[in-house]
Write an enzyme that holds these catalytic residues in place. Structure first.
Site, PDB file in Angstrom:
ATOM      1  N   HIS A  88       0.814  -1.225   0.000  1.00 31.53           N
ATOM      2  CA  HIS A  88       0.000   0.000   0.000  1.00 31.53           C
ATOM      3  C   HIS A  88       0.847   1.273   0.000  1.00 31.53           C
ATOM      4  CE1 HIS A  88      -3.776  -2.025   0.417  1.00 31.53           C
ATOM      5  NE2 HIS A  88      -3.502  -2.545   1.596  1.00 31.53           N
TER       6      HIS A  88
ATOM      7  N   ASP B 142      -3.031 -10.289  -2.536  1.00 33.76           N
ATOM      8  CA  ASP B 142      -3.586  -9.748  -1.285  1.00 33.76           C
ATOM      9  C   ASP B 142      -5.029  -9.293  -1.573  1.00 33.76           C
ATOM     10  OD1 ASP B 142      -2.360  -8.336   1.494  1.00 33.76           O
ATOM     11  OD2 ASP B 142      -4.116  -7.328   0.644  1.00 33.76           O
TER      12      ASP B 142
ATOM     13  N   HIS C  22      -6.538  -6.779  -0.727  1.00 30.46           N
ATOM     14  CA  HIS C  22      -6.643  -5.326  -0.930  1.00 30.46           C
ATOM     15  C   HIS C  22      -5.853  -4.909  -2.165  1.00 30.46           C
ATOM     16  CE1 HIS C  22      -7.109  -6.107   3.474  1.00 30.46           C
ATOM     17  NE2 HIS C  22      -8.219  -5.443   3.214  1.00 30.46           N
TER      18      HIS C  22
ATOM     19  N   ASP D  50      -5.093 -12.444   3.141  1.00 30.14           N
ATOM     20  CA  ASP D  50      -6.334 -11.902   3.685  1.00 30.14           C
ATOM     21  C   ASP D  50      -7.548 -12.167   2.781  1.00 30.14           C
ATOM     22  OD1 ASP D  50      -5.066 -10.175   1.968  1.00 30.14           O
ATOM     23  OD2 ASP D  50      -4.953  -8.505   3.385  1.00 30.14           O
TER      24      ASP D  50
HETATM   25 ZN   LIG Z   1      -4.373  -6.774   2.496  1.00 28.78          ZN
END
Ligand SMILES: [Zn+2]
Length: 366
Positions: A140, A177, A179, A265
């Site tokens: 991120h 991931d 996200h 995740d």
């Molecule tokens: Zn994540």
């Protein structure tokens, strides 16, 4: 040659901030609990590898911290100086949900250093492939704005270091991931030598990035692929996403090295995702990228640990991925497998998800 496994206990000592889950404490939010990005998911993965014996078959190493020069190829000096000063002064927070304590700068540099050394070991032919148990995570982190528990862009720093050393040609980053890999996307936005592919839950974190339409810019236009997935996807939908988008994109781009932003995740038990993946999903995705790396890259493959917040389930998902990476017969059967098998989506949902993925694939020109 064996699989190299880069880990360092100091990465588990990263911490800071007063949070109850993702909320700053105070007002009506009772103190305690801490961020979901706790050391235990990663430490328990390492421990499970030790208990099953798989760790003994890996080439376990640590690495030096990423150097200032290496970090500054991704992050502006102003950010690095502010981060270092706050870290020396006892800790703080410079972005969104990225608290750190005293020495947090050095721990983040070590996390990036593990990823950098893992890539370097594979490119130098010292290891068949590699896994970096990096913490804090990196995908991120924007060049000048840390967010989503990520303080430095570990994979960006690793690839830029390899490039500066003249060791790397075209490279693909596959981010599974749950996200969106907004930081990695930003670092390589205009770079046609780095194909970034992110599979992520639609409208999860960050809320304003990750659309199919974001394809890269300048010379890098067409080299950023986002595949948002509807909440509720399980094993079938993820494998369809690989067959329909990830693998065709890899075989079209023909990278010389594949790096995976390896988050767990999308697990059915994760508190920050709403997907239904099992340990077998992570095994299958690892098999798929390993086969692609064998076909396209002389096997050069590096997995860099990102998110994953179920302390109980991440170790089993990670063990399955590392079994495949190492080609090991040692197993850590997932005690939740039977339950999660029964919780897989109905066939009608899988058909909906497959049609969604097919539509995105067409939009992506695949
Ligand atoms: Zn994540």
């Amino acid at each position: 040659m064996t699989t190299a496994f880069f880990t360092d206990e100091r990465c588990f000592w990263h911490g800071g901030g007063n949070y109850a889950f993702t909320l700053p404490t105070g007002g009506l939010v009772q103190p305690g609990g801490g961020l979901p990005e706790s050391p235990e998911t990663k430490r328990r993965l390492r421990n499970l590898l030790e208990v099953t014996g798989l760790l003994r078959d890996l080439d376990v190493r640590s690495a030096p911290e990423a150097s200032w020069e290496e970090m500054s190829r991704v992050h502006p000096e102003s950010y690095l100086r502010a981060f270092k000063a706050a870290s020396d002064a006892g800790g703080g927070e410079l972005g969104l949900r990225t608290p750190f304590g005293r020495g947090g700068f050095e721990i983040a540099a070590l996390s990036a250093g593990l990823a950098t050394a893992a890539l370097r070991a594979v490119l130098a032919g010292e290891a068949a492939n590699a896994y970096a148990l990096s913490r804090p995570p990196g995908h991120h982190c924007l060049p000048d704005f840390p967010n989503g528990f990520c303080l430095l862009n570990n994979i960006g720093i690793a690839i830029r270091a390899a490039r500066a050393e003249g060791r790397i040609g075209p490279v693909a980053v596959v981010d599974w991931d749950v996200h969106h890999g907004n930081g990695t996307e930003a670092v390589f936005w205009d770079d046609p030598e780095v194909l970034t592919i992110s599979l992520h839950q639609d409208r999860n974190y960050p809320l304003d990035t990750g659309a199919v339409e974001a394809r890269g810019g300048g010379l890098g236009e067409g080299y950023n692929l986002n595949l948002p997935l509807p909440p509720g996807c399980g094993h079938v939908a993820y494998l369809h996403a690989f067959d329909r988008v990830v693998l065709p994109a890899l075989y079209r781009f023909r990278p010389e090295t594949i790096v995976v932003a390896c988050g767990y995740d999308a697990s059915a038990l994760d508190p920050l995702g709403r997907m239904l993946c099992t340990a077998e999903t992570f095994r299958a995705m690892t098999q798929a990228v390993k086969q692609a790396a064998a076909d396209l890259c002389g096997g050069r493959l590096v997995l860099v640990h990102e998110g994953g917040y179920s302390e109980v389930h991440v170790p089993f998902c990670g063990h399955a991925a590392i079994e495949e990476l190492a080609g090991s017969a040692i197993r850590a059967p997932d005690p939740l497998a039977t339950t999660l098998e029964k919780r897989q989506p109905a066939a009608s949902f899988d058909r909906f998800a497959q049609a969604w993925i097919d539509e995105a694939a067409v939009a992506l020109g695949l």
